[in-house]
Scaffold this motif. Structure first.
Motif: not given
Length: 690
Positions: A632-654
Motif C-alpha cells: 500500500l505504500k505507493d498508493e498512500v498519497f494517490l487521490p483515488l488509491g485503495s489504501a483505505n483501511r479500518s482503524g485498530t478499534a474499527g474506525e472508518q477510513s476513506y
C-alpha cells in the motif's frame, strides 16, 4: 631507603609510624647538606604525614614534623616556608588549633620582608597571601579577605603567573558565594577555569585536578542555589567526565578521586531533588552512603547526604523512614554542636510529626525552630557587623527577655491552633465530599457528551476529506452534500449552547462547551472551503503564525479520542513562526494525528516533535501502530488509491485524507513523506520553509 620509608608510613600502629620516621632521620641525616636533599626529604615527610594524618592524629603529626625538622642542619629559607605552610595545613584540620593556624600564617608572611625575596619566591609569597585570606575568610572578615586575595592576584599578574591566579579567582568566588551573590561567584569560577587551562602539565594535583573539577562542581552548586537544577546537572556531568578522563594521571591520589566521585553523586542527588525527581534522588543518595570503606570518609559529606535523604523521605511522605534517618543524623559526632544543624533538625522533626498526624507536637517543634532560627540570625548579624555589635547585642538580649515573657502565651496559642486546625480539617473534608458528590453526575454527563462530540469531529474530518476528493469528479454533487452537512453541525452548536440552560456551568464545563463550539466552527469553515473550486485549494493565504500553537490545537481537539484508546500523546517543540495558511495547515496536522490515533493500538504512545532545521521547520508524528504494508505504500498519497483501511478499534477510513494533505503541503512549497513497516509503526514527516 625511600621504599623502606613508605612501607613504614602505611603500617597500622601509630607508634610504629613515628618510629619509622625517626629511623629515617638516622639514615638521611648525613645527606641533608644540599638544597636538593632538603627538598626530597621534606617532600617524603610531608607526603607521608599528610596521607596518615587522620590515622595518627593531627597533634601527633605536628609533634612528629617538629622533631623531624630539628634534624636538618642549616635550614634554608625555602625549608622554613615549606615548614610553615604544612604546619598551617595540619593546624587548620583541627578546630582546637585555630589560633596556632593563624600564627603559622603570620610567621610565613614574615619570611617575605623585601620585594626582592617576594620576586625570588613568587609562588610561595602568593601562597602565603592566599592562606592569610583564608584566615580572614574563616573569621568572616569578608572585605579584608577580598582585599588580601586581590593583592595576591595582582602580584602574580604583574609577574605573568596566570596559572597561580586561579587560586585567587576561586577564593573570590567563594566569598561571593558566601555573600549569596551567586551570579558573580559563577563568573569568577568560570574565570578560574580559563586560568587553569593555561597551566602547564606539571603533575600538580591541586591545580590540575582538584581545582579544575572543584570549579565545575561549584558552578553547578551555585546554579542549584539559583533554582536551576538542569544547568547544575550539566556542570556536574562535566566534572564527572573530567574526573574519569584524568584520574589515571594521578595513581597516588586514587583515594581522593574515589571520594570526589562520591561527592559528585551527592550533588547530583540534590539537583534531582530540586527537580522533583525524588526516585532518582533517593537512588543516588543511597549509592553515595554505600561508600567504599577504604576511602577516607568525610563526616560532613555523610551528614549532608543523610540530611538530603531525610528531606526526600519527608517529601515522598515516608515519615517513618524520615524519622529513622533523623535519629541517625542526631547521633553523628558533633551533629548537635552547630546551631544551624539543630534548627534544621527541629524543622525536619516538625514536618515528620505533622505528616504523622501529631499536629500539636509538630506546632511546638516548628515554633521552637523558628525562634532558634531568629536567635541564630541575630547572633550572625552581631558577628558580621562588629561596628554595631554592641547595639545588636542589646537588641538580642531584649528579644530573649521577651521570648521568656511570651512563652506561656505561645503555649496557649498552640493549643488553640491545634483545636482550630482539627476543626478546619474536618470541615474541609466534609465540603470536599459534598462538592464531589454533587459534581459527579454532571461530570459524567459532560464527559460522555464530549466523547460523542469528539467522535463526531473525527467523523466530520474524514467526511470533509472525502468530499474534497469527490469534488474533483463531481463538483455539483459535492456542493449539495456539503450544504446538507451544515444542518447537523448547526445542531451540535445549538445543543452545546442549551446543555446548561437551567444552571451555570463550572469552569471545566465551560471549557468543554467552548471546545465543542470551536470544533463546530472549524467544521463549518472546512465545509465553506470545500464549496470553493478545486483551483482555490492550491492557493493559500499565508500569514505569520506560531506553528507550535497550531499543533497544540490539534492535540487539544483529538486528546479525548486518544484517552478513549488509553494512548499517550508526547509533544516536544521549539517555538517557531512560519508563514502558512493557518486553516489548511491545521487540517494537515489534524489529519496526520487522527490517523496516528486511529491506526495505533490501545495503550500506545504517539510522539509529536516540532523543531527547526536551518531555514526549515520539521514536524514528525511517530506512532507504534499497525504500520503500512509494502503493497500500500505507493498508493498512500494517490487521490483515488485503495489504501483505505479500518482503524485498530474499527474506525472508518476513506483513504483520501493524505492526498489532500500532500496538495496543501506542496502548495506551501513544502514536502511530506513517511517511513513505515507492517506492525512496526509509522512516522510521518512534514517539512515547511521558514
Amino acid at each position: 631507603m625511600m621504599d623502606y620509608f613508605y612501607q613504614l608510613t602505611f603500617l597500622n600502629k601509630y607508634n610504629i609510624i613515628l618510629a619509622g620516621l625517626l629511623l629515617i632521620l638516622g639514615f638521611t641525616g648525613c645527606k641533608t647538606s644540599t638544597k636538593g636533599d632538603h627538598e626530597q626529604v621534606m617532600d617524603a615527610w610531608i607526603d607521608s604525614l599528610d596521607r596518615d594524618s587522620r590515622k595518627i592524629g593531627i597533634k601527633k603529626c605536628i609533634v612528629t614534623f617538629d622533631s623531624l625538622m630539628t634534624t636538618i642542619d642549616d635550614q634554608t629559607l625555602s625549608d622554613r616556608m615549606r615548614y610553615y605552610k604544612f604546619m598551617k595545613v595540619l593546624s587548620h584540620r583541627d578546630s582546637t588549633l585555630t589560633e596556632n593556624a593563624l600564627s603559622y600564617t603570620d610567621s610565613l608572611l614574615q619570611l617575605f620582608p623585601t620585594a626582592q625575596i617576594r620576586q625570588q619566591f613568587p609562588a610561595e609569597y602568593s601562597k602565603a597571601l592566599l592562606l592569610k585570606g583564608d584566615d580572614l575568610l574563616k573569621q568572616k572578615r569578608f572585605y579584608q579577605a577580598y582585599r588580601n586575595y586581590y593583592h595576591g592576584k595582582s602580584f602574580l599578574t604583574s609577574l605573568g603567573e596566570t596559572c597561580e591566579c586561579a587560586r585567587y579567582s576561586s577564593r573570590i568566588a567563594s566569598i561571593s558565594f558566601k555573600e549569596e551573590n551567586y551570579y558573580q561567584a559563577i563568573e569568577y569560577w568560570k574565570h578560574e577555569l580559563k586560568e587553569l587551562a593555561e597551566c602547564k602539565q606539571s603533575g600538580n594535583f591541586q591545580l590540575e585536578f582538584i581545582e579544575m573539577q572543584g570549579s565545575l562542581r561549584n558552578i553547578g552548586i551555585a546554579h542549584l542555589y539559583l533554582n536551576e537544577p538542569d544547568i547544575a546537572l550539566q556542570y556536574f556531568q562535566q566534572a564527572s567526565d573530567f574526573i574519569n578522563k584524568h584520574s589515571s594521571e594521578f595513581p597516588k591520589e586514587q583515594n581522593y578521586i574515589r571520594f570526589a566521585r562520591i561527592v559528585m553523586v551527592r550533588n547530583e542527588a540534590e539537583a534531582y531533588f530540586l527537580k522533583g525527581d525524588m526516585e532518582t534522588a533517593e537512588k543516588l543518595i543511597k549509592k553515595c552512603l554505600m561508600h567504599d570503606p577504604e576511602i577516607d570518609w568525610s563526616l560532613e559529606v555523610e551528614q549532608e547526604s543523610r540530611q538530603l535523604l531525610t528531606r526526600i523521605f519527608i517529601k515522598t511522605k515516608k515519615f517513618d523512614k524520615a524519622a529513622e534517618e533523623l535519629t541517625i543524623l542526631k547521633k553523628l559526632p558533633g551533629a548537635l554542636n552547630h546551631p544551624a544543624n539543630v534548627i534544621l533538625y527541629q524543622k525536619m522533626e516538625a514536618s515528620i510529626l505533622f505528616g504523622q498526624g501529631k499536629f500539636e507536637d509538630a506546632g511546638k517543634m516548628l515554633i521552637a525552630g523558628m525562634e532558634a532560627d531568629r536567635v541564630m540570625k541575630l547572633k550572625k548579624n552581631v558577628e558580621n557587623r562588629s561596628d554595631v555589635g554592641q547595639l545588636l547585642q542589646q537588641i538580642q538580649n531584649q528579644h530573649e527577655e521577651e521570648l521568656v515573657e511570651e512563652q506561656d502565651t505561645r503555649k496557649a496559642l498552640l493549643l488553640v491552633f491545634s483545636i482550630l486546625l482539627s476543626v478546619t480539617l474536618a470541615v474541609i473534608a466534609y465540603l470536599i465530599w459534598r462538592i464531589a458528590r454533587k459534581s459527579l453526575n454532571n461530570l459524567r454527563a459532560v464527559t460522555d457528551l464530549n466523547k460523542v462530540i469528539t467522535q463526531s469531529n473525527i467523523v466530520l474530518q474524514d467526511t470533509v476529506n472525502a468530499l474534497e476528493q469527490a469534488e474533483i469528479e463531481n463538483e455539483h454533487v459535492l456542493k449539495i452534500v456539503a450544504h446538507d452537512l451544515r444542518n447537523p453541525i448547526a445542531a451540535i452548536t445549538s445543543a452545546s449552547q442549551l446543555v446548561f440552560w437551567d444552571e451555570k456551568p463550572t469552569e471545566e464545563q465551560t471549557e468543554l462547551i467552548t471546545s465543542i463550539q470551536q470544533s463546530a466552527g472549524k467544521a463549518n469553515t472546512l465545509i465553506s472551503q470545500i464549496l470553493q473550486s478545486s483551483s482555490d485549494r492550491k492557493r493559500v493565504a499565508k500569514s505569520e503564525v506560531a506553528l507550535q500553537e497550531i499543533v497544540q490545537s490539534c492535540i487539544d481537539m483529538l486528546s479525548h479520542k486518544a484517552i478513549e484508546k488509553q494512548q499517550r500523546l508526547d509533544y516536544h517543540y521549539e517555538q517557531v513562526m512560519v508563514p502558512v495558511d493557518r486553516e489548511k495547515i491545521w487540517r494537515v496536522f489534524c489529519n496526520l494525528l487522527s490517523n496516528a490515533i486511529k491506526f495505533s493500538q490501545k495503550g500506545g504512545t504517539i510522539r509529536i516533535n516540532l523543531k527547526k532545521q536551518d531555514e526549515k521547520v520539521l514536524l514528525t508524528i511517530e506512532d507504534n501502530g499497525i504500520g503500512i504494508p509494502e503493497s500500500l505504500k505507493d498508493e498512500v498519497f494517490l487521490p483515488l488509491g485503495s489504501a483505505n483501511r479500518s482503524g485498530t478499534a474499527g474506525e472508518q477510513s476513506y483513504g483520501i485524507g493524505l492526498s489532500i494533505c500532500k496538495q496543501i503541503v506542496e502548495a506551501h512549497d513544502g514536502r511530506i513523506w513517511f517511513e513505515s513497516g507492517k506492525e512496526r509503526g509509522t512516522t510521518f514527516f512534514v517539512e515547511l520553509p521558514i
